[in-house]
Design a protein around this motif. Sequence first.
Motif: not given
Length: 204
Positions: A106, A110, A132-134, A136-137, A156-157, A160, A163, A184
């Motif tokens: 995290a 990027t 992974l942050t949004t 980064q995604v 993945l959430t 994410q 994003a 998702d």
Amino acid sequence: VVALTTTQVAALETADVKALTAAQVAALTTAQVAALTTTQIQALETADIKALTTAQAAALTTAQVAALVTAQVAALETADLRALTTAQIAALTTTQVPALTPAQIAALETADVAALTTAQIVALTTAQAAALTTAQVAALTTGQVAALETADVRALTPAQVTALTTAQIAALTTTQIPALEPADIKALTTAQAAALTTAQVATL
């Protein structure tokens, strides 16, 4: 320690390098750090790795980065990871990548995430993918997105998934699409839903 020439540093026995205290390692100049051989780098204790300054971390050569053992990789401070260049991040082996903690993942810039090779993406663990942050995604290339393991896609959430750009959505393989959780799918924006190919829709 600071008075040693780079030649003298490179000549130190691995036992001598191992005997260095964290304070001594932190006192090394960036030139001295870069002069350490890959064998010497591996001799550093995890406490020594933690003691590295951001400038020292940035001074590591790609060969030195690739030589780090997994325990050393996991010991890198998040600030040191952020200080690494894209070339240094790309030098991490597929054995080293899974050793990174979710917090370290995290912390990556990027640009560093976008520089990961497809082999490194494949090496990510589900915990790392979920970390992974949004931002980064959204920075992942379409090639990287297509390289994600189905287990990682499943991890993945909804945040994410939302994003992902429309280009990234279209890059998901027909094997990856069924791995998305119902939450998702529900989180897809109208633009993302419109970006799905007929082949992708057929797998839902």
